[in-house]
Design an enzyme around this catalytic site. Structure first.
Site, PDB file in Angstrom:
ATOM      1  N   CYS A 120    -102.651 -21.426  67.281  1.00 31.38           N
ATOM      2  CA  CYS A 120    -102.237 -22.555  68.248  1.00 31.38           C
ATOM      3  C   CYS A 120    -103.417 -23.664  68.362  1.00 31.38           C
ATOM      4  O   CYS A 120    -104.308 -23.294  67.770  1.00 31.38           O
ATOM      5  CB  CYS A 120    -102.066 -21.865  69.355  1.00 31.38           C
ATOM      6  SG  CYS A 120    -100.765 -22.862  70.421  1.00 31.38           S
ATOM      7  N   CYS A 130    -100.344 -27.105  73.086  1.00 34.90           N
ATOM      8  CA  CYS A 130    -100.242 -26.659  71.870  1.00 34.90           C
ATOM      9  C   CYS A 130     -99.923 -27.211  70.743  1.00 34.90           C
ATOM     10  O   CYS A 130    -100.015 -26.696  69.458  1.00 34.90           O
ATOM     11  CB  CYS A 130     -99.019 -25.304  71.852  1.00 34.90           C
ATOM     12  SG  CYS A 130     -99.237 -24.309  73.332  1.00 34.90           S
ATOM     13  N   LYS A 196     -89.877 -18.162  71.806  1.00 29.10           N
ATOM     14  CA  LYS A 196     -91.023 -18.045  73.076  1.00 29.10           C
ATOM     15  C   LYS A 196     -90.789 -18.942  74.242  1.00 29.10           C
ATOM     16  O   LYS A 196     -90.285 -20.263  73.977  1.00 29.10           O
ATOM     17  CB  LYS A 196     -92.401 -18.641  72.505  1.00 29.10           C
ATOM     18  CG  LYS A 196     -93.518 -18.588  73.652  1.00 29.10           C
ATOM     19  CD  LYS A 196     -94.905 -18.885  72.890  1.00 29.10           C
ATOM     20  CE  LYS A 196     -95.985 -19.133  74.036  1.00 29.10           C
ATOM     21  NZ  LYS A 196     -97.071 -19.474  73.523  1.00 29.10           N
ATOM     22  N   ARG A 218     -95.152 -26.882  79.415  1.00 26.82           N
ATOM     23  CA  ARG A 218     -95.211 -26.663  77.898  1.00 26.82           C
ATOM     24  C   ARG A 218     -93.328 -26.691  77.758  1.00 26.82           C
ATOM     25  O   ARG A 218     -93.054 -26.178  76.743  1.00 26.82           O
ATOM     26  CB  ARG A 218     -95.533 -25.230  77.702  1.00 26.82           C
ATOM     27  CG  ARG A 218     -97.210 -25.084  77.761  1.00 26.82           C
ATOM     28  CD  ARG A 218     -97.599 -24.066  76.715  1.00 26.82           C
ATOM     29  NE  ARG A 218     -98.855 -23.543  77.044  1.00 26.82           N
ATOM     30  CZ  ARG A 218    -100.093 -24.184  77.154  1.00 26.82           C
ATOM     31  NH1 ARG A 218     -99.934 -25.476  76.620  1.00 26.82           N
ATOM     32  NH2 ARG A 218    -101.037 -23.551  77.190  1.00 26.82           N
ATOM     33  N   LYS A 249     -90.640 -13.549  73.358  1.00 23.98           N
ATOM     34  CA  LYS A 249     -91.766 -13.277  74.321  1.00 23.98           C
ATOM     35  C   LYS A 249     -91.202 -14.221  75.577  1.00 23.98           C
ATOM     36  O   LYS A 249     -90.795 -15.463  75.323  1.00 23.98           O
ATOM     37  CB  LYS A 249     -93.206 -13.966  73.783  1.00 23.98           C
ATOM     38  CG  LYS A 249     -94.282 -14.229  74.654  1.00 23.98           C
ATOM     39  CD  LYS A 249     -95.177 -15.038  73.752  1.00 23.98           C
ATOM     40  CE  LYS A 249     -96.214 -15.217  74.813  1.00 23.98           C
ATOM     41  NZ  LYS A 249     -97.205 -15.914  74.343  1.00 23.98           N
ATOM     42  N   SER A 275     -99.119 -11.361  79.833  1.00 24.44           N
ATOM     43  CA  SER A 275     -99.993 -11.001  80.957  1.00 24.44           C
ATOM     44  C   SER A 275     -99.547 -10.824  82.330  1.00 24.44           C
ATOM     45  O   SER A 275     -99.957  -9.672  82.746  1.00 24.44           O
ATOM     46  CB  SER A 275    -101.145 -12.154  80.956  1.00 24.44           C
ATOM     47  OG  SER A 275    -100.449 -13.369  81.042  1.00 24.44           O
TER      48      SER A 275
HETATM   49  C1  PBG Z   1    -100.944 -19.766  73.469  1.00 26.49           C
HETATM   50  C2  PBG Z   1    -100.324 -18.621  73.996  1.00 26.49           C
HETATM   51  C3  PBG Z   1     -99.749 -18.221  75.335  1.00 26.49           C
HETATM   52  C4  PBG Z   1     -99.450 -16.686  75.353  1.00 26.49           C
HETATM   53  C5  PBG Z   1     -99.916 -16.317  74.175  1.00 26.49           C
HETATM   54  N1  PBG Z   1     -99.828 -17.507  73.242  1.00 26.49           N
HETATM   55  C6  PBG Z   1     -99.709 -19.018  76.390  1.00 26.49           C
HETATM   56  C7  PBG Z   1     -98.849 -19.967  76.610  1.00 26.49           C
HETATM   57  O1  PBG Z   1     -98.123 -20.369  75.871  1.00 26.49           O
HETATM   58  O2  PBG Z   1     -99.235 -20.656  77.642  1.00 26.49           O
HETATM   59  C8  PBG Z   1     -99.171 -16.013  76.481  1.00 26.49           C
HETATM   60  C9  PBG Z   1     -99.541 -14.536  76.481  1.00 26.49           C
HETATM   61  C10 PBG Z   1     -99.684 -13.721  77.693  1.00 26.49           C
HETATM   62  O3  PBG Z   1     -99.273 -14.257  78.806  1.00 26.49           O
HETATM   63  O4  PBG Z   1     -99.992 -12.633  77.743  1.00 26.49           O
HETATM   64  N2  PBG Z   1     -99.858 -20.718  73.158  1.00 26.49           N
END
Ligand code: PBG
Length: 325
Positions: A120, A130, A196, A218, A249, A275
């Site tokens: 990314c 990103c 995602k 985003r 995700k 997370s």
């Molecule tokens: C980066 C990315 C993100 C996550 C994984 N890759 C954050 C986002 O898109 O803001 C999130 C993973 C998590 O929250 O554990 N693009």
């Protein structure tokens, strides 16, 4: 039939019965553990919003990787938070950059552990988006996928066992596959973050990966949480473009998406317990409001039951230990 001859409780009356009729089983083999790498030496910097998770310098990440492998987890997913951030995401395309260094060091220390490298731009750009950003503040798709392909090539060259684009730009899987094939990495798999969502559950991660966007959000590239047909479209496009595994995700709030995707494709389906899903359980458990182990196993069983073949989880090494005990 029906009651009283039908009594589903008959096969629930003892642990032995419950074990025998269990339909879904977790195994250490299905887990991937995320690692966050930062510059420096001997750094273990606790991520406040994710109890038990640390930002690690490369030397510490190697130790962590060894412990993860010893616990029986077959793969890690690597995120780098370099200090150098610029408009071009130079740290991510640099063969001596932080992510490349970490990949090479972990592969040297634990060759049997698979290293998946998150691809990314957000961790290496000054604006934290990103993809590349135009002067008007628009995320510019087509130049972004060229840079993402260079990032993927850099990580493949450093020794990554898979590259995992998480940016959600259109056409990036094809751009990555084309460049990897042209440069001798036809054997490197692509794990695509295909569906995602623009989720509120990434909050704690952005502290860990230092990747919060400096302006805006985003939602012009990540998906609307309300959509599932669109997820199927994204997934099928990524497979056409050459994705070897596809991802949904977050995981917990999207079990219906996982199920529909599992029924629609033939490649392995990966789900990412993100997370925020981790931190919710940790926070409630710390207050004594929930039994951590039972809640963790229940959420992961649900994700697997919904159709995820593989699960990325911050609980991975702990779960592998529980499953072996
Ligand atoms: C980066 C990315 C993100 C996550 C994984 N890759 C954050 C986002 O898109 O803001 C999130 C993973 C998590 O929250 O554990 N693009």
């Amino acid at each position: 039939m029906g009651f009283p001859s039908e009594r589903p409780r008959r096969t629930r009356q003892s642990d032995a019965w419950r074990r025998m009729v269990r339909e879904t089983r977790l195994a250490p083999d299905m887990f991937i553990y995320p690692l966050f790498v930062v510059p420096g030496r001997a750094v273990r910097h606790a991520v406040e919003s994710m109890p038990g998770i640390c930002q690690l310098s490369v030397d510490e990440a190697v130790k962590e990787a060894q412990a993860v492998a010893a616990a029986g987890v077959p793969a890690v997913l690597l995120f780098a938070a370099p200090t150098q951030k610029d408009a071009k995401a130079s740290a991510a395309t640099d063969p001596k950059g932080l992510a490349a260094q970490a990949i090479t060091a972990i592969k040297a220390a634990c060759p049997e552990l698979l290293v998946w490298a998150d691809v990314c731009l957000c961790g290496a750009t000054d604006h934290g988006h990103c993809g590349h950003v135009t002067p008007e503040g628009v995320i510019d798709n087509d130049p972004s996928i060229q840079t993402l392909a260079e990032v993927a090539l850099n990580y493949a060259h450093a020794g990554a066992d898979a590259v995992a684009p998480s940016d959600m730009m259109d056409g990036r899987v094809q751009a990555i596959r084309t460049l990897l094939d042209a440069k001798g990495y036809a054997a490197t798999p692509i794990v695509s973050y295909a569906a995602k969502y623009a989720s509120s559950f990434y909050g704690p991660f952005r502290e860990a990966a230092e990747s919060a966007p400096a302006f805006g959000d985003r939602r012009s590239y990540q998906m609307d949480p309300a959509n599932v047909r669109e997820a199927l479209r994204e997934v099928l496009l990524d497979i056409e473009e050459g994705a070897d595994l596809i991802m949904v995700k977050p995981a917990g709030p999207y079990l219906d998406v996982i199920r529909q995707v599992r029924d629609a494709v033939r490649v392995p389906v990966v789900a990412y317990q993100v997370s925020g899903e981790f931190s919710l359980i940790k926070a409630a458990a710390a207050r004594g409001w929930i039994d951590e182990r039972a809640a963790v196993m229940e959420t992961l069983t649900g994700i697997h039951r919904a159709g995820a073949d593989l699960i990325i989880s911050y609980f991975a090494p702990q779960v592998a230990q529980w499953l072996r005990a």
